[in-house]
Design a protein around this motif. Sequence first.
Motif, PDB file in Angstrom:
ATOM      1  N   TYR A  86      -3.896   4.864   3.005  1.00  0.00           N
ATOM      2  CA  TYR A  86      -3.466   3.852   3.970  1.00  0.00           C
ATOM      3  C   TYR A  86      -4.427   3.777   5.155  1.00  0.00           C
ATOM      4  O   TYR A  86      -4.774   2.683   5.620  1.00  0.00           O
ATOM      5  CB  TYR A  86      -2.043   4.138   4.466  1.00  0.00           C
ATOM      6  N   CYS A  89       3.516   7.234   6.011  1.00  0.00           N
ATOM      7  CA  CYS A  89       2.638   6.524   6.955  1.00  0.00           C
ATOM      8  C   CYS A  89       3.416   5.890   8.104  1.00  0.00           C
ATOM      9  O   CYS A  89       2.826   5.200   8.939  1.00  0.00           O
ATOM     10  CB  CYS A  89       1.869   5.422   6.220  1.00  0.00           C
ATOM     11  N   ALA A 107       4.987   0.091   2.338  1.00  0.00           N
ATOM     12  CA  ALA A 107       4.116   1.238   2.608  1.00  0.00           C
ATOM     13  C   ALA A 107       4.827   2.553   2.330  1.00  0.00           C
ATOM     14  O   ALA A 107       6.061   2.645   2.398  1.00  0.00           O
ATOM     15  CB  ALA A 107       3.644   1.207   4.065  1.00  0.00           C
ATOM     16  N   LYS A 163       0.865  -1.182   0.000  1.00  0.00           N
ATOM     17  CA  LYS A 163       0.000   0.000   0.000  1.00  0.00           C
ATOM     18  C   LYS A 163       0.898   1.227   0.000  1.00  0.00           C
ATOM     19  O   LYS A 163       1.308   1.724   1.053  1.00  0.00           O
ATOM     20  CB  LYS A 163      -0.910  -0.023   1.237  1.00  0.00           C
ATOM     21  N   ARG A 174      -5.912   0.226   6.472  1.00  0.00           N
ATOM     22  CA  ARG A 174      -5.150  -0.419   7.539  1.00  0.00           C
ATOM     23  C   ARG A 174      -5.983  -1.335   8.435  1.00  0.00           C
ATOM     24  O   ARG A 174      -5.439  -2.283   9.014  1.00  0.00           O
ATOM     25  CB  ARG A 174      -4.427   0.628   8.400  1.00  0.00           C
TER      26      ARG A 174
END
Length: 348
Positions: free
Chosen positions: A9, A34, A30, A2, A13
């Motif tokens: 995100y 984030c 990620a 992601k 999540r």
Amino acid sequence: MKVDAIGDYILFRNFLKPLSEKFGKITLVANKGCQEIVEQCDMQFVDEVIYFERKKFTNNLWYRIGLLRKLRQKSFQALIHPTYGRDYCGEDLARNIIALKKIAPKGDCSNVIDFHKKRFERNYTDLLSNADGLMFEFDRNAEFISQICEIKDIELSIDFPEWDISCFGLSSQYVVFFIGASTSCRKWSVERLCDLAEVLRNDLEIVICGGFEEWERGERIKGQLNGRNIKNLCGKTSLVELGLILQKSEFVVSNETSCVHLYMGLKDKKKIYVLSAGNTIVRFAPYPQKYSSFYRAIFHPFICKNFERFCWIAEHITHSGGGLEINQIEHLQVLDQIKEDFPHYVKI
């Protein structure tokens, strides 16, 4: 994997838990933006994290080579790429990840042209079906993940650790103005923000939040209003601190950006007023009806009068709905909405 923006995100999540229950071990690729949310809130579901920096991946050849080499040194049971509107960077990563299965939704052409989308589909062993038309992003993620593993009663939520935010010296009653956004066309102007703050600051402290790049705009707002009952925290908070500041506010006024999704995931929240010119309409704004107790979308006047028509254009022609001038949303339009919920704060 992601690797899109912070807001994307946040809306994904909560599905890490059922994925970890199915696969046992998860390596998360990620967006580095984030990182704080991942490390403070999600490590119980993740065994390893590889962070991705989009600007460096695009502009720095050595960073790009190093990251792709790091990914190719690993092998996985499955690559899961849940992003519906996949883009060129994400597809480059997907092509270089070694996995027995590579799973993604069929998706759309919002970020790539049709020719490239068809070529990128070769990166995957399984392209899962998705409903046609526009859909709220959290629900789109649920649609995809439910075809991989069982999901039950999963709601948008985020639990932050209890950090001390007394260092910011906030008053007991304040409103947050989140003035940042990923693109300038999503940002309400300094003049509009000043007009709104002028009415509200008699009873509420105005707390201006955003990234480092918004600090100067925050100072302009503060300067135009002579600094009375206004605090500029742009670039001064971490994501966790921002979440706690949002949680303790009377309400929030924000451009349509990651702040909205951060706020909507909080357990203790009152109301957020979201300014939108229609970019990525339905996908990110407005939130579905079940969230209406905490959320109000304030759209460009054309969208207010022609919502269904605008959604049709966004779905069939532009794939995004962008192009309207956000500053045609006047501060009185916002005040009318606030007055319905908090009449004691709007005295005009």
